[in-house]
Design a protein around this motif. Sequence first.
Motif, short mmCIF file in Angstrom:
data_model
loop_
_atom_site.label_atom_id
_atom_site.label_comp_id
_atom_site.label_asym_id
_atom_site.label_seq_id
_atom_site.Cartn_x
_atom_site.Cartn_y
_atom_site.Cartn_z
N PRO B 281 -5.27 -5.04 -35.96
CA PRO B 281 -6.43 -5.69 -35.35
C PRO B 281 -7.49 -4.64 -35.01
O PRO B 281 -7.14 -3.52 -34.61
N GLU B 282 -8.75 -4.99 -35.17
CA GLU B 282 -9.79 -4.02 -34.84
C GLU B 282 -10.95 -4.67 -34.10
O GLU B 282 -11.16 -5.88 -34.21
N LEU B 283 -11.67 -3.85 -33.33
CA LEU B 283 -12.81 -4.35 -32.57
C LEU B 283 -14.02 -4.44 -33.48
O LEU B 283 -14.24 -3.57 -34.32
N ASP B 331 -9.05 1.32 -21.94
CA ASP B 331 -7.62 1.10 -21.74
C ASP B 331 -7.28 -0.38 -21.97
O ASP B 331 -6.31 -0.72 -22.66
N GLY B 332 -8.09 -1.25 -21.39
CA GLY B 332 -7.88 -2.69 -21.51
C GLY B 332 -8.03 -3.15 -22.95
O GLY B 332 -7.27 -3.99 -23.43
N LEU B 333 -9.03 -2.60 -23.65
CA LEU B 333 -9.24 -2.97 -25.06
C LEU B 333 -8.05 -2.51 -25.91
O LEU B 333 -7.60 -3.24 -26.80
N ASP B 334 -7.55 -1.32 -25.63
CA ASP B 334 -6.37 -0.81 -26.37
C ASP B 334 -5.18 -1.74 -26.16
O ASP B 334 -4.44 -2.04 -27.10
N ARG B 335 -5.00 -2.16 -24.92
CA ARG B 335 -3.86 -3.04 -24.64
C ARG B 335 -4.01 -4.38 -25.33
O ARG B 335 -3.05 -4.98 -25.80
N LEU B 336 -5.25 -4.87 -25.40
CA LEU B 336 -5.51 -6.14 -26.09
C LEU B 336 -5.14 -6.00 -27.58
O LEU B 336 -4.42 -6.85 -28.13
N LEU B 337 -5.61 -4.92 -28.22
CA LEU B 337 -5.32 -4.73 -29.65
C LEU B 337 -3.82 -4.62 -29.88
O LEU B 337 -3.27 -5.21 -30.82
N VAL B 340 -2.20 -8.08 -29.49
CA VAL B 340 -2.46 -8.95 -30.64
C VAL B 340 -1.57 -8.52 -31.81
O VAL B 340 -0.95 -9.36 -32.48
N ALA B 341 -1.49 -7.20 -32.03
CA ALA B 341 -0.69 -6.69 -33.16
C ALA B 341 0.78 -7.05 -32.99
O ALA B 341 1.49 -7.27 -33.98
N SER B 342 1.24 -7.11 -31.74
CA SER B 342 2.68 -7.31 -31.52
C SER B 342 3.09 -8.77 -31.67
O SER B 342 4.28 -9.07 -31.67
N ALA B 350 -0.84 -20.49 -31.42
CA ALA B 350 0.23 -19.71 -30.81
C ALA B 350 -0.31 -18.42 -30.21
O ALA B 350 0.07 -18.00 -29.11
N LEU B 351 -1.23 -17.80 -30.96
CA LEU B 351 -1.74 -16.47 -30.56
C LEU B 351 -2.51 -16.51 -29.23
O LEU B 351 -2.26 -15.68 -28.35
N ALA B 352 -3.43 -17.48 -29.11
CA ALA B 352 -4.30 -17.48 -27.93
C ALA B 352 -3.51 -17.58 -26.62
O ALA B 352 -3.67 -16.71 -25.74
N PRO B 353 -2.63 -18.57 -26.47
CA PRO B 353 -1.89 -18.63 -25.19
C PRO B 353 -0.94 -17.45 -25.00
O PRO B 353 -0.77 -16.98 -23.87
#
Lengths: 265, 376
Positions: B281-283, B331-337, B340-342, B350-353
Amino acid sequence: MSAVARNNVVVDGRPDGRPMIFAHGFGCDQNMWRHVWPAFAGDHRVVLFDHVGAGGSDASAYDRERYGSLHGYADDVLEICRELDLHDVVFVGHSVSAMVGVLAAAAEPERFARLVLVGPSPRYIDDAGYTGGFSREDVEGLLAALDSNYLGWSSQMAPAIMGNGDRPDLGEELTNSFCRADPEIAAQFARVTFLSDNRADLSRVRTPSLVLQCSDDIIAPEPVGAYVARHLPESTLVHLEATGHCPNLSAPEETVAAIRAFLAA
Amino acid sequence: MTDDAGLLEETAEDLFEDAPCGYLTTRLDGTIVRVNRTFETWTGLRRVELLGRRRFQDLLAPGGRIYHETHYAPLLRMQGSVREIALELVRADGSRLAALVNSTLVTDASGRPRVIKTTVFDATDRRGYEQELLRARRREQEIAQHLQRSLLSGDLPATDGLEVAVAYRPAVAGIEVGGDWYDAFWLDDGESVGFVVGDVVGRGLEAAATMGQLRSALRALASTGLQPGPLLDALDGYARRHGVGQMTTLAYAELRLRTRRLRLACAGHPPPVLVAPGARPELLGEGRSLPLDAHAVRSARAEATLTLPAGAGVLLYTDGLIERRGRSLSDGLDRLLAEVASQDDQAPAALAPAVVHALHDPGHADDVCLLAVRIR
């Protein structure tokens, strides 16, 4: 966030002494023990804390789901024990925290040496064959009383209370600060406290327990204390002359003496 | 002078008995040992029935009795006095007296508490007024929640080639609704969808109303065929002209399904995430400009264009998903990526919730909104 920070844990007394945790009940904070804990500081490692939403705890850590039952509060106690690496613990719980201790000791019996339950009640609402002393309407009345008394919680005070305001002008101790609480949290804590039913949990406790029963205690009347003592497998019931629901404040000497005698036995 | 002298002859006893407030003296356990006439008159309870027989807390309604034991009595012990506590006393005829109560713990020379002195003020009118204020506040919260729900409900576009899902979690601690909003709709060409996630400054009724205005304006502008950059320009103009939604941030994107062409513009909003099969996933950091009505000098708003790989998706979200106290935004953006990848299941529903649940921080009092889109 650590449980120690979240629950405003204060450790005092003898570092190598037997750990003794004091848990306050619904309404106020760890100051409830101010006249009791010093008596045990000479030979115990004293641990005081505030439930999340009370006193100096981090109210932002409040989670409706976690604290939707007393189990969330018991989990906090267990987390504090783990973080401080406490074993052979004497747990002293007042009012609703007596049941918090019951749940914690039932979940991790190996950690607790003794339970001291001050004014315990496993269920406040009357039920078939059981007199708790209150009705659901009474609990609604309590919520209305809370609603009319947001002690020290006007929006002007909130920043200082939340700990992120820089308001030295408010002074160290705000009026009524010992009982201040976020109104939303206080209301849910009231519901969780007075609508919970922990009667079935009593028999799961293997820890030797002391039940301290006050005279004329409308929150935890004598039949309720007797019920608790009868259903705890290993318990001692002691009647105090102290009246009301807070012997830790109104009769600290008598309370201390009863706890001492129990721990020495 | 003579008249004044007569008034001043009032004894301390008169002052006590007929004071414009109720006086009680009780033992430490609450047993009443003295009351004044005013208290008798207000409650209809005679001193013969009270003295030595009733405790102060016995005169309260049951809910108030619990409050007395859990708050009033402990505070009095700890502070030596309690002020301005609102309690209801039950009169002899069963009716309630709304009272404001003050108490002082009287100690002897050695500092030991001896008796409690209490004054009771009739607060009937004041209590009525307070309850009106509380009702008005609750009503406003209900209206705001109702408005917000009506703005956030509605069908999301879906076809064989498009999946859209939203996860929305209101702030836990707050009692007011927040300013996060989302929308997704078909554009007039019938083969493109527009979607937006925004964050209005403020909370409550005002934020909900602002949200509603911006949402309608954006839909109207999108129907004119304006592309994302110029559309945000026009929305910015609307915000300025009408004084609506200053400093609102939003991400708006249009996706043409046949060509998989995505046009994107971000007004001060966290960057959307591109989720493509077989890639990390990328920003999407292009197409950025300032929040609405943020600067005196206006310039054309940037817009980014890219073609999504087949099966790819885009995530738009609000800052509540990535902000943590004491942690940096990157830091927050890294955790989001990483989160999502995990996730094994990358389908929006499924992904959003799952992502909102995983990144949810109960200690963070902000709304969280995540809108996920995926094409075939």
